[in-house]
Motif scaffolding. Structure first.
Motif, PDB file in Angstrom:
ATOM      1  N   GLN A 185      -5.800  30.031  14.929  1.00  0.00           N
ATOM      2  CA  GLN A 185      -6.807  31.075  14.786  1.00  0.00           C
ATOM      3  C   GLN A 185      -7.418  31.513  16.119  1.00  0.00           C
ATOM      4  O   GLN A 185      -7.592  32.717  16.347  1.00  0.00           O
ATOM      5  N   PRO A 186      -7.789  30.593  17.048  1.00  0.00           N
ATOM      6  CA  PRO A 186      -8.340  31.068  18.324  1.00  0.00           C
ATOM      7  C   PRO A 186      -7.381  31.982  19.077  1.00  0.00           C
ATOM      8  O   PRO A 186      -7.810  32.981  19.668  1.00  0.00           O
ATOM      9  N   ALA A 187      -6.080  31.667  19.064  1.00  0.00           N
ATOM     10  CA  ALA A 187      -5.111  32.539  19.743  1.00  0.00           C
ATOM     11  C   ALA A 187      -5.010  33.877  19.032  1.00  0.00           C
ATOM     12  O   ALA A 187      -4.979  34.938  19.666  1.00  0.00           O
ATOM     13  N   ARG A 188      -4.956  33.841  17.692  1.00  0.00           N
ATOM     14  CA  ARG A 188      -4.892  35.094  16.939  1.00  0.00           C
ATOM     15  C   ARG A 188      -6.124  35.950  17.191  1.00  0.00           C
ATOM     16  O   ARG A 188      -6.023  37.168  17.442  1.00  0.00           O
ATOM     17  N   ASP A 189      -7.311  35.331  17.155  1.00  0.00           N
ATOM     18  CA  ASP A 189      -8.542  36.100  17.355  1.00  0.00           C
ATOM     19  C   ASP A 189      -8.575  36.729  18.745  1.00  0.00           C
ATOM     20  O   ASP A 189      -9.064  37.858  18.907  1.00  0.00           O
ATOM     21  N   HIS A 190      -8.066  36.007  19.749  1.00  0.00           N
ATOM     22  CA  HIS A 190      -8.042  36.561  21.106  1.00  0.00           C
ATOM     23  C   HIS A 190      -7.113  37.774  21.178  1.00  0.00           C
ATOM     24  O   HIS A 190      -7.460  38.791  21.790  1.00  0.00           O
ATOM     25  N   ILE A 191      -5.957  37.673  20.538  1.00  0.00           N
ATOM     26  CA  ILE A 191      -5.022  38.806  20.529  1.00  0.00           C
ATOM     27  C   ILE A 191      -5.661  40.011  19.860  1.00  0.00           C
ATOM     28  O   ILE A 191      -5.524  41.155  20.330  1.00  0.00           O
ATOM     29  N   TRP A 192      -6.413  39.774  18.793  1.00  0.00           N
ATOM     30  CA  TRP A 192      -7.064  40.888  18.109  1.00  0.00           C
ATOM     31  C   TRP A 192      -8.243  41.425  18.913  1.00  0.00           C
ATOM     32  O   TRP A 192      -8.399  42.644  19.063  1.00  0.00           O
ATOM     33  N   THR A 193      -9.085  40.542  19.436  1.00  0.00           N
ATOM     34  CA  THR A 193     -10.277  40.998  20.169  1.00  0.00           C
ATOM     35  C   THR A 193      -9.890  41.780  21.417  1.00  0.00           C
ATOM     36  O   THR A 193     -10.490  42.824  21.732  1.00  0.00           O
ATOM     37  N   GLU A 194      -8.869  41.282  22.135  1.00  0.00           N
ATOM     38  CA  GLU A 194      -8.428  41.947  23.366  1.00  0.00           C
ATOM     39  C   GLU A 194      -7.423  43.060  23.106  1.00  0.00           C
ATOM     40  O   GLU A 194      -6.945  43.692  24.051  1.00  0.00           O
ATOM     41  N   ARG A 195      -7.090  43.284  21.838  1.00  0.00           N
ATOM     42  CA  ARG A 195      -6.164  44.333  21.412  1.00  0.00           C
ATOM     43  C   ARG A 195      -4.805  44.209  22.116  1.00  0.00           C
ATOM     44  O   ARG A 195      -4.184  45.194  22.522  1.00  0.00           O
ATOM     45  N   VAL A 232       3.191  38.599  24.189  1.00  0.00           N
ATOM     46  CA  VAL A 232       2.365  39.744  24.594  1.00  0.00           C
ATOM     47  C   VAL A 232       3.239  40.835  25.198  1.00  0.00           C
ATOM     48  O   VAL A 232       2.919  42.024  25.109  1.00  0.00           O
ATOM     49  N   LEU A 233       4.355  40.444  25.794  1.00  0.00           N
ATOM     50  CA  LEU A 233       5.297  41.442  26.309  1.00  0.00           C
ATOM     51  C   LEU A 233       6.188  41.989  25.200  1.00  0.00           C
ATOM     52  O   LEU A 233       6.397  43.201  25.106  1.00  0.00           O
ATOM     53  N   LEU A 234       6.692  41.121  24.334  1.00  0.00           N
ATOM     54  CA  LEU A 234       7.760  41.502  23.420  1.00  0.00           C
ATOM     55  C   LEU A 234       7.270  42.027  22.078  1.00  0.00           C
ATOM     56  O   LEU A 234       7.924  42.901  21.490  1.00  0.00           O
TER      57      LEU A 234
END
Length: 453
Positions: free
Chosen positions: A157-167, A444-446
Protein backbone atom coordinates in the motif's frame (compact mmCIF):
# COMPACT_ATOMS: atom_id res chain seq x y z
CA UNK A 1 -7.28 -24.04 2.72
CA UNK A 2 -3.52 -24.55 3.31
CA UNK A 3 -0.49 -22.99 1.67
CA UNK A 4 -1.32 -24.67 -1.64
CA UNK A 5 -3.53 -22.49 -3.80
CA UNK A 6 -6.30 -24.78 -5.09
CA UNK A 7 -8.97 -22.07 -5.14
CA UNK A 8 -11.28 -21.58 -8.09
CA UNK A 9 -10.51 -18.57 -10.24
CA UNK A 10 -12.01 -16.92 -13.23
CA UNK A 11 -9.88 -15.00 -15.69
CA UNK A 12 -10.26 -11.64 -17.33
CA UNK A 13 -7.88 -10.53 -20.06
CA UNK A 14 -6.99 -6.84 -19.74
CA UNK A 15 -4.67 -4.92 -22.02
CA UNK A 16 -2.75 -8.05 -23.06
CA UNK A 17 -2.30 -9.09 -19.42
CA UNK A 18 -4.28 -11.50 -17.28
CA UNK A 19 -6.10 -10.86 -14.03
CA UNK A 20 -7.68 -13.64 -11.99
CA UNK A 21 -10.41 -13.11 -9.40
CA UNK A 22 -12.11 -15.58 -7.12
CA UNK A 23 -15.42 -17.00 -8.25
CA UNK A 24 -18.53 -15.39 -6.77
CA UNK A 25 -18.77 -17.73 -3.78
CA UNK A 26 -15.12 -17.29 -2.78
CA UNK A 27 -14.12 -15.39 0.33
CA UNK A 28 -13.26 -11.71 0.05
CA UNK A 29 -9.88 -10.54 1.22
CA UNK A 30 -8.26 -7.54 2.85
CA UNK A 31 -4.87 -6.03 2.19
CA UNK A 32 -2.38 -7.85 4.43
CA UNK A 33 0.91 -6.02 5.13
CA UNK A 34 3.92 -7.66 6.73
CA UNK A 35 2.63 -8.43 10.25
CA UNK A 36 4.42 -7.31 13.43
CA UNK A 37 7.41 -9.34 14.53
CA UNK A 38 9.24 -9.80 11.21
CA UNK A 39 11.98 -7.16 11.58
CA UNK A 40 10.25 -4.59 9.38
CA UNK A 41 11.53 -1.99 10.08
CA UNK A 42 14.88 -3.46 11.07
CA UNK A 43 15.43 -3.66 14.82
CA UNK A 44 12.00 -2.31 15.78
CA UNK A 45 10.65 -3.46 19.15
CA UNK A 46 7.07 -4.54 18.50
CA UNK A 47 6.44 -5.31 22.18
CA UNK A 48 5.37 -1.69 22.64
CA UNK A 49 2.20 -2.47 20.74
CA UNK A 50 2.60 0.69 18.67
CA UNK A 51 2.91 0.60 14.89
CA UNK A 52 6.28 1.82 13.59
CA UNK A 53 6.52 5.33 12.17
CA UNK A 54 8.92 7.19 9.85
CA UNK A 55 11.50 7.67 12.62
CA UNK A 56 11.56 3.91 13.20
CA UNK A 57 12.31 3.29 9.54
CA UNK A 58 15.08 5.92 9.77
CA UNK A 59 16.54 3.98 12.68
CA UNK A 60 16.17 0.74 10.72
CA UNK A 61 18.13 2.24 7.84
CA UNK A 62 20.96 3.26 10.18
CA UNK A 63 21.02 -0.23 11.66
CA UNK A 64 21.22 -1.97 8.30
CA UNK A 65 23.83 0.40 6.88
CA UNK A 66 25.91 -0.10 10.01
CA UNK A 67 25.79 -3.87 9.46
CA UNK A 68 26.87 -3.23 5.87
CA UNK A 69 29.77 -1.03 6.97
CA UNK A 70 30.84 -3.74 9.43
CA UNK A 71 30.60 -6.43 6.72
CA UNK A 72 28.12 -8.22 8.98
CA UNK A 73 26.47 -10.10 6.14
CA UNK A 74 25.03 -12.73 8.47
CA UNK A 75 22.79 -10.13 10.11
CA UNK A 76 21.89 -8.70 6.73
CA UNK A 77 20.91 -12.14 5.46
CA UNK A 78 18.90 -12.77 8.62
CA UNK A 79 16.94 -9.57 7.99
CA UNK A 80 16.31 -10.64 4.39
CA UNK A 81 14.87 -13.96 5.54
CA UNK A 82 12.73 -12.29 8.23
CA UNK A 83 11.07 -9.98 5.71
CA UNK A 84 10.46 -12.96 3.42
CA UNK A 85 8.87 -14.82 6.34
CA UNK A 86 6.52 -11.89 6.94
CA UNK A 87 5.56 -11.67 3.28
CA UNK A 88 4.78 -15.37 3.08
CA UNK A 89 2.77 -15.81 6.28
CA UNK A 90 -0.61 -17.37 5.53
CA UNK A 91 -3.45 -14.85 5.55
CA UNK A 92 -6.84 -15.81 7.06
CA UNK A 93 -8.19 -16.14 3.52
CA UNK A 94 -5.72 -18.98 2.86
CA UNK A 95 -3.20 -17.39 0.51
CA UNK A 96 0.16 -15.87 1.40
CA UNK A 97 0.09 -12.27 2.68
CA UNK A 98 1.78 -10.92 -0.43
CA UNK A 99 -1.01 -12.19 -2.69
CA UNK A 100 -3.38 -9.64 -1.12
CA UNK A 101 -1.23 -6.79 -2.44
CA UNK A 102 -2.02 -4.45 -5.31
CA UNK A 103 -1.32 -5.78 -8.79
CA UNK A 104 0.60 -3.51 -11.12
CA UNK A 105 -2.24 -3.24 -13.65
CA UNK A 106 -4.52 -1.75 -11.00
CA UNK A 107 -1.88 0.50 -9.51
CA UNK A 108 -0.91 2.06 -12.82
CA UNK A 109 -4.54 2.46 -13.87
CA UNK A 110 -4.66 5.28 -11.31
CA UNK A 111 -6.67 5.92 -8.14
CA UNK A 112 -10.03 4.25 -7.65
CA UNK A 113 -13.04 6.07 -6.14
CA UNK A 114 -12.70 4.01 -2.93
CA UNK A 115 -9.21 2.90 -1.86
CA UNK A 116 -8.97 -0.85 -2.32
CA UNK A 117 -7.51 -1.40 1.15
CA UNK A 118 -10.49 0.23 2.90
CA UNK A 119 -12.98 -2.51 2.09
CA UNK A 120 -13.12 -6.26 1.47
CA UNK A 121 -12.37 -7.11 -2.14
CA UNK A 122 -12.08 -10.14 -4.35
CA UNK A 123 -8.72 -11.82 -4.25
CA UNK A 124 -6.86 -11.00 -7.45
CA UNK A 125 -3.86 -12.48 -9.18
CA UNK A 126 -2.30 -11.18 -12.38
CA UNK A 127 -0.03 -12.91 -14.85
CA UNK A 128 1.91 -11.30 -17.63
CA UNK A 129 2.48 -13.01 -20.99
CA UNK A 130 5.18 -15.67 -21.15
CA UNK A 131 8.69 -14.85 -22.20
CA UNK A 132 9.00 -17.12 -25.22
CA UNK A 133 12.63 -16.17 -25.83
CA UNK A 134 15.81 -16.41 -23.90
CA UNK A 135 18.83 -14.25 -24.70
CA UNK A 136 22.03 -15.88 -25.88
CA UNK A 137 25.31 -14.36 -26.97
CA UNK A 138 23.96 -14.17 -30.49
CA UNK A 139 20.56 -12.78 -29.50
CA UNK A 140 17.19 -14.48 -28.95
CA UNK A 141 17.08 -18.25 -28.52
CA UNK A 142 14.04 -20.51 -28.28
CA UNK A 143 13.10 -21.91 -24.91
CA UNK A 144 13.01 -25.68 -24.50
CA UNK A 145 9.61 -27.46 -24.43
CA UNK A 146 7.77 -26.96 -21.17
CA UNK A 147 9.75 -23.88 -20.16
CA UNK A 148 7.00 -21.30 -20.68
CA UNK A 149 6.48 -19.11 -17.65
CA UNK A 150 4.65 -15.99 -16.56
CA UNK A 151 5.32 -13.07 -14.22
CA UNK A 152 3.32 -11.17 -11.61
CA UNK A 153 4.21 -7.70 -10.27
CA UNK A 154 2.68 -6.34 -7.05
CA UNK A 155 3.07 -3.37 -4.68
CA UNK A 156 2.28 -2.84 -1.03
CA UNK A 157 0.00 0.00 0.00
CA UNK A 158 2.72 2.63 0.75
CA UNK A 159 4.25 2.07 -2.70
CA UNK A 160 0.83 2.16 -4.37
CA UNK A 161 -0.16 5.34 -2.52
CA UNK A 162 3.10 7.02 -3.56
CA UNK A 163 2.51 6.13 -7.21
CA UNK A 164 -0.98 7.59 -6.98
CA UNK A 165 -0.06 10.71 -4.98
CA UNK A 166 2.88 11.55 -7.26
CA UNK A 167 0.82 10.60 -10.35
CA UNK A 168 3.55 8.27 -11.57
CA UNK A 169 0.88 6.29 -13.40
CA UNK A 170 0.86 9.08 -16.01
CA UNK A 171 3.72 9.41 -18.48
CA UNK A 172 3.16 13.18 -18.53
CA UNK A 173 4.36 13.41 -14.92
CA UNK A 174 7.88 12.28 -15.74
CA UNK A 175 7.91 14.13 -19.07
CA UNK A 176 7.06 17.40 -17.31
CA UNK A 177 9.61 16.75 -14.57
CA UNK A 178 12.29 16.20 -17.19
CA UNK A 179 11.39 19.48 -18.86
CA UNK A 180 11.59 21.36 -15.56
CA UNK A 181 14.93 19.80 -14.67
CA UNK A 182 16.37 20.69 -18.04
CA UNK A 183 15.38 24.32 -17.42
CA UNK A 184 16.63 24.56 -13.83
CA UNK A 185 19.72 22.37 -14.40
CA UNK A 186 20.19 21.02 -10.83
CA UNK A 187 23.11 18.76 -9.87
CA UNK A 188 22.91 15.31 -11.46
CA UNK A 189 22.10 13.55 -8.19
CA UNK A 190 18.95 15.71 -7.84
CA UNK A 191 17.58 14.73 -11.24
CA UNK A 192 15.16 12.20 -9.82
CA UNK A 193 11.54 11.62 -8.99
CA UNK A 194 10.58 11.98 -5.35
CA UNK A 195 11.87 9.03 -3.35
CA UNK A 196 9.39 6.33 -2.39
CA UNK A 197 8.64 6.16 1.36
CA UNK A 198 10.82 3.87 3.49
CA UNK A 199 8.06 1.29 4.01
CA UNK A 200 7.52 0.75 0.26
CA UNK A 201 7.83 -2.77 -1.15
CA UNK A 202 7.56 -4.07 -4.71
CA UNK A 203 7.40 -7.75 -5.73
CA UNK A 204 8.00 -9.76 -8.88
CA UNK A 205 7.19 -13.47 -8.94
CA UNK A 206 7.56 -16.11 -11.64
CA UNK A 207 5.30 -19.12 -12.23
CA UNK A 208 5.91 -22.34 -14.19
CA UNK A 209 3.41 -24.76 -15.72
CA UNK A 210 3.03 -28.32 -14.37
CA UNK A 211 0.87 -30.92 -16.13
CA UNK A 212 -1.99 -32.41 -14.09
CA UNK A 213 -0.78 -35.98 -14.62
CA UNK A 214 2.47 -37.68 -15.39
CA UNK A 215 5.78 -36.00 -14.64
CA UNK A 216 6.88 -32.49 -15.58
CA UNK A 217 10.59 -31.76 -15.40
CA UNK A 218 11.90 -28.50 -13.98
CA UNK A 219 15.60 -27.62 -14.28
CA UNK A 220 17.36 -26.99 -10.96
CA UNK A 221 20.13 -24.44 -10.49
CA UNK A 222 23.02 -25.91 -8.50
CA UNK A 223 25.37 -22.93 -8.92
CA UNK A 224 27.90 -25.26 -10.57
CA UNK A 225 29.35 -22.78 -13.04
CA UNK A 226 31.64 -24.04 -15.81
CA UNK A 227 34.28 -21.57 -14.60
CA UNK A 228 33.35 -20.15 -11.18
CA UNK A 229 36.17 -17.58 -11.17
CA UNK A 230 35.59 -16.23 -14.68
CA UNK A 231 34.83 -12.48 -14.60
CA UNK A 232 32.66 -12.79 -17.73
CA UNK A 233 30.29 -15.67 -18.40
CA UNK A 234 27.96 -16.44 -21.31
CA UNK A 235 24.24 -16.79 -20.91
CA UNK A 236 23.30 -19.92 -18.95
CA UNK A 237 19.60 -20.51 -19.69
CA UNK A 238 17.82 -23.46 -18.13
CA UNK A 239 18.60 -25.79 -21.05
CA UNK A 240 22.27 -25.60 -20.04
CA UNK A 241 21.71 -26.60 -16.40
CA UNK A 242 22.99 -30.04 -15.47
CA UNK A 243 20.05 -31.35 -13.45
CA UNK A 244 16.25 -31.52 -13.40
CA UNK A 245 13.63 -32.75 -10.97
CA UNK A 246 10.44 -34.50 -12.07
CA UNK A 247 7.36 -32.95 -10.46
CA UNK A 248 4.63 -35.49 -9.65
CA UNK A 249 1.31 -33.68 -8.99
CA UNK A 250 -0.45 -36.84 -7.84
CA UNK A 251 2.08 -37.98 -5.24
CA UNK A 252 1.89 -41.51 -6.67
CA UNK A 253 5.64 -41.90 -7.01
CA UNK A 254 7.87 -41.72 -3.93
CA UNK A 255 9.95 -38.61 -3.46
CA UNK A 256 13.53 -39.14 -4.49
CA UNK A 257 12.85 -41.94 -6.96
CA UNK A 258 14.99 -41.45 -10.05
CA UNK A 259 13.05 -41.56 -13.32
CA UNK A 260 13.62 -40.53 -16.91
CA UNK A 261 11.93 -37.19 -17.64
CA UNK A 262 11.92 -34.76 -20.54
CA UNK A 263 14.48 -32.24 -19.25
CA UNK A 264 14.88 -29.49 -21.85
CA UNK A 265 15.45 -31.10 -25.23
CA UNK A 266 16.39 -34.54 -23.91
CA UNK A 267 15.39 -37.29 -21.51
CA UNK A 268 17.46 -37.24 -18.33
CA UNK A 269 17.48 -39.13 -15.03
CA UNK A 270 15.57 -36.87 -12.62
CA UNK A 271 14.55 -37.18 -8.96
CA UNK A 272 10.83 -37.13 -8.21
CA UNK A 273 9.44 -34.29 -6.08
CA UNK A 274 5.81 -33.77 -5.10
CA UNK A 275 3.68 -30.76 -5.98
CA UNK A 276 3.31 -29.76 -2.33
CA UNK A 277 6.96 -28.75 -2.29
CA UNK A 278 5.93 -25.67 -4.33
CA UNK A 279 3.58 -22.76 -3.69
CA UNK A 280 1.03 -23.39 -6.44
CA UNK A 281 -2.48 -23.00 -7.77
CA UNK A 282 -4.63 -25.16 -10.05
CA UNK A 283 -6.14 -24.48 -13.47
CA UNK A 284 -9.92 -24.91 -13.69
CA UNK A 285 -12.68 -24.58 -16.29
CA UNK A 286 -13.08 -20.87 -15.61
CA UNK A 287 -9.49 -19.84 -16.19
CA UNK A 288 -8.14 -22.37 -18.69
CA UNK A 289 -8.94 -20.29 -21.79
CA UNK A 290 -7.15 -17.19 -20.60
CA UNK A 291 -4.26 -19.21 -19.19
CA UNK A 292 -3.77 -20.68 -22.65
CA UNK A 293 -3.36 -17.13 -23.94
CA UNK A 294 -0.69 -16.42 -21.33
CA UNK A 295 1.22 -19.69 -20.95
CA UNK A 296 0.33 -21.50 -24.19
CA UNK A 297 -1.92 -24.19 -25.61
CA UNK A 298 -0.25 -26.86 -23.51
CA UNK A 299 -2.25 -25.70 -20.45
CA UNK A 300 -5.28 -27.85 -19.59
CA UNK A 301 -7.90 -28.02 -16.83
CA UNK A 302 -6.41 -29.65 -13.75
CA UNK A 303 -2.86 -28.47 -14.49
CA UNK A 304 -0.95 -26.33 -12.02
CA UNK A 305 1.22 -23.24 -11.93
CA UNK A 306 4.05 -23.40 -9.43
CA UNK A 307 6.08 -20.49 -8.10
CA UNK A 308 9.78 -20.91 -8.90
CA UNK A 309 11.15 -17.39 -8.40
CA UNK A 310 10.33 -14.52 -6.06
CA UNK A 311 11.90 -11.03 -5.99
CA UNK A 312 11.22 -8.37 -3.40
CA UNK A 313 12.68 -4.92 -3.01
CA UNK A 314 12.15 -2.70 0.04
CA UNK A 315 13.01 1.00 0.35
CA UNK A 316 14.56 0.48 3.80
CA UNK A 317 17.86 1.93 2.52
CA UNK A 318 18.32 4.64 -0.15
CA UNK A 319 19.14 2.19 -2.98
CA UNK A 320 16.55 -0.35 -1.76
CA UNK A 321 17.18 -3.87 -0.44
CA UNK A 322 17.04 -6.58 -3.10
CA UNK A 323 15.96 -10.02 -1.96
CA UNK A 324 15.61 -12.84 -4.46
CA UNK A 325 14.40 -16.39 -3.81
CA UNK A 326 14.22 -19.51 -5.95
CA UNK A 327 12.91 -23.02 -5.52
CA UNK A 328 15.34 -25.88 -4.88
CA UNK A 329 14.90 -29.54 -4.04
CA UNK A 330 17.78 -29.39 -1.52
CA UNK A 331 16.91 -26.13 0.26
CA UNK A 332 19.05 -26.72 3.36
CA UNK A 333 22.34 -27.04 1.48
CA UNK A 334 24.84 -24.39 0.45
CA UNK A 335 25.50 -20.71 1.01
CA UNK A 336 22.06 -19.59 -0.18
CA UNK A 337 20.38 -21.54 2.62
CA UNK A 338 22.48 -19.90 5.34
CA UNK A 339 21.03 -17.73 8.12
CA UNK A 340 17.45 -18.78 7.30
CA UNK A 341 15.07 -17.61 10.02
CA UNK A 342 12.96 -20.27 11.78
CA UNK A 343 10.02 -17.97 11.01
CA UNK A 344 10.19 -19.17 7.39
CA UNK A 345 7.67 -22.00 7.51
CA UNK A 346 5.72 -24.45 5.40
CA UNK A 347 6.28 -24.67 1.68
CA UNK A 348 8.47 -21.55 1.81
CA UNK A 349 11.30 -23.55 3.40
CA UNK A 350 11.89 -24.97 -0.09
CA UNK A 351 13.25 -21.66 -1.39
CA UNK A 352 16.84 -20.39 -1.30
CA UNK A 353 17.80 -16.73 -0.93
CA UNK A 354 20.33 -14.19 -2.03
CA UNK A 355 19.99 -10.60 -0.82
CA UNK A 356 21.80 -7.42 -1.79
CA UNK A 357 22.44 -4.20 0.11
CA UNK A 358 25.26 -2.97 -2.12
CA UNK A 359 26.40 -3.04 -5.72
CA UNK A 360 29.94 -3.87 -4.61
CA UNK A 361 30.07 -5.99 -1.44
CA UNK A 362 30.34 -8.78 -0.56
CA UNK A 363 32.53 -9.86 -3.45
CA UNK A 364 30.97 -12.06 -6.09
CA UNK A 365 31.95 -15.64 -6.82
CA UNK A 366 34.80 -14.47 -9.02
CA UNK A 367 36.17 -12.05 -6.42
CA UNK A 368 34.82 -9.01 -8.27
CA UNK A 369 31.81 -6.83 -7.47
CA UNK A 370 28.77 -8.27 -5.67
CA UNK A 371 26.45 -10.46 -7.76
CA UNK A 372 22.79 -10.86 -6.79
CA UNK A 373 20.62 -12.72 -9.28
CA UNK A 374 17.79 -15.22 -9.61
CA UNK A 375 18.73 -18.16 -11.84
CA UNK A 376 15.19 -18.57 -13.18
CA UNK A 377 15.15 -14.94 -14.34
CA UNK A 378 18.65 -13.53 -14.96
CA UNK A 379 20.69 -16.60 -15.94
CA UNK A 380 19.27 -16.52 -19.47
CA UNK A 381 21.05 -13.23 -20.16
CA UNK A 382 24.73 -12.87 -21.08
CA UNK A 383 26.64 -12.38 -17.81
CA UNK A 384 23.35 -12.87 -15.98
CA UNK A 385 24.86 -15.07 -13.28
CA UNK A 386 27.36 -12.28 -12.60
CA UNK A 387 24.80 -9.47 -12.37
CA UNK A 388 23.42 -7.36 -9.53
CA UNK A 389 19.76 -6.37 -9.04
CA UNK A 390 20.65 -2.94 -7.69
CA UNK A 391 22.95 -2.13 -10.60
CA UNK A 392 20.32 -3.22 -13.10
CA UNK A 393 17.58 -1.14 -11.49
CA UNK A 394 19.85 1.92 -11.36
CA UNK A 395 19.40 1.92 -15.14
CA UNK A 396 15.68 2.68 -14.73
CA UNK A 397 15.78 6.25 -16.09
CA UNK A 398 13.76 8.45 -18.44
CA UNK A 399 14.44 8.78 -21.29
CA UNK A 400 15.73 5.21 -21.45
CA UNK A 401 19.42 4.57 -21.94
CA UNK A 402 20.43 3.95 -25.57
CA UNK A 403 21.39 0.44 -26.70
CA UNK A 404 25.00 -0.52 -26.10
CA UNK A 405 27.09 -0.49 -29.33
CA UNK A 406 28.29 -4.06 -28.71
CA UNK A 407 25.32 -5.24 -26.69
CA UNK A 408 23.57 -8.61 -26.81
CA UNK A 409 21.19 -7.72 -29.65
CA UNK A 410 18.31 -6.85 -27.30
CA UNK A 411 18.45 -4.36 -24.47
CA UNK A 412 14.95 -4.53 -22.90
CA UNK A 413 14.37 -0.79 -22.69
CA UNK A 414 17.86 0.01 -21.46
CA UNK A 415 18.09 -2.81 -18.90
CA UNK A 416 20.75 -4.72 -20.83
CA UNK A 417 23.57 -5.41 -20.62
CA UNK A 418 23.16 -6.78 -17.11
CA UNK A 419 26.02 -5.55 -14.98
CA UNK A 420 27.20 -5.10 -11.39
CA UNK A 421 29.27 -2.70 -9.35
CA UNK A 422 28.81 0.99 -8.52
CA UNK A 423 31.14 1.93 -11.37
CA UNK A 424 28.33 1.11 -13.80
CA UNK A 425 26.10 4.18 -14.01
CA UNK A 426 27.07 5.92 -10.75
CA UNK A 427 24.86 8.78 -9.60
CA UNK A 428 27.35 11.25 -11.14
CA UNK A 429 27.39 9.57 -14.57
CA UNK A 430 27.19 12.19 -17.38
CA UNK A 431 24.48 10.12 -19.08
CA UNK A 432 22.18 11.12 -16.23
CA UNK A 433 22.64 14.85 -16.88
CA UNK A 434 19.82 14.72 -19.45
CA UNK A 435 17.61 12.17 -17.72
CA UNK A 436 15.37 11.57 -14.72
CA UNK A 437 16.22 8.72 -12.34
CA UNK A 438 13.11 6.69 -11.41
CA UNK A 439 14.15 5.56 -7.90
CA UNK A 440 15.26 2.15 -9.18
CA UNK A 441 11.79 1.03 -10.30
CA UNK A 442 11.43 -0.14 -13.88
CA UNK A 443 7.65 -0.05 -13.52
CA UNK A 444 7.68 3.75 -13.51
CA UNK A 445 9.30 3.65 -16.94
CA UNK A 446 7.39 0.75 -18.45
CA UNK A 447 3.87 0.74 -16.98
CA UNK A 448 2.44 4.15 -17.97
CA UNK A 449 3.11 3.61 -21.70
CA UNK A 450 2.99 0.86 -24.28
CA UNK A 451 6.67 1.39 -25.08
CA UNK A 452 9.67 2.32 -22.99
CA UNK A 453 10.48 5.42 -25.04
Amino acid sequence: MGQTMNAFFKGLALGGLLIFTHSANAQNTLYRPIPPGFDFPAGYDFSSGKPPGPADFDNGEKRLLQFLQQNNFGELRRHGWEVFAGLTQQAPEGHANWESWFIAEQVFAGPTPAPLSDQPRSFKRSLEPPRKLGIGLGGPVALAPGQSFAFSVLFNQPARDHIWTERLFERATVVNLLSNLNQTNPPIEKRTIKDFPRDSIALKVSWRHIKRSGLTAIPVWDNDLPNPTAPVLPALPEITWKRCVAVDPTGAKPEGEVVLAQCGFEQRPSSVVHLNRFYNFQVDNQNVAVLKSVIGDEVNVGDYLVLVAFHYTTKEIPEWIWGTFWWHDKPTNGEFASDRSPKVTGVWKNYLMDVGYSRDVPAGGDGKANDIMNPYIEARFPNGVRSNCMTCHARAVFPRLPPEPNGPGQDICGALPVTRGSSDLPSSDPRLSTRVRLDFLWSVLLRPAETCN
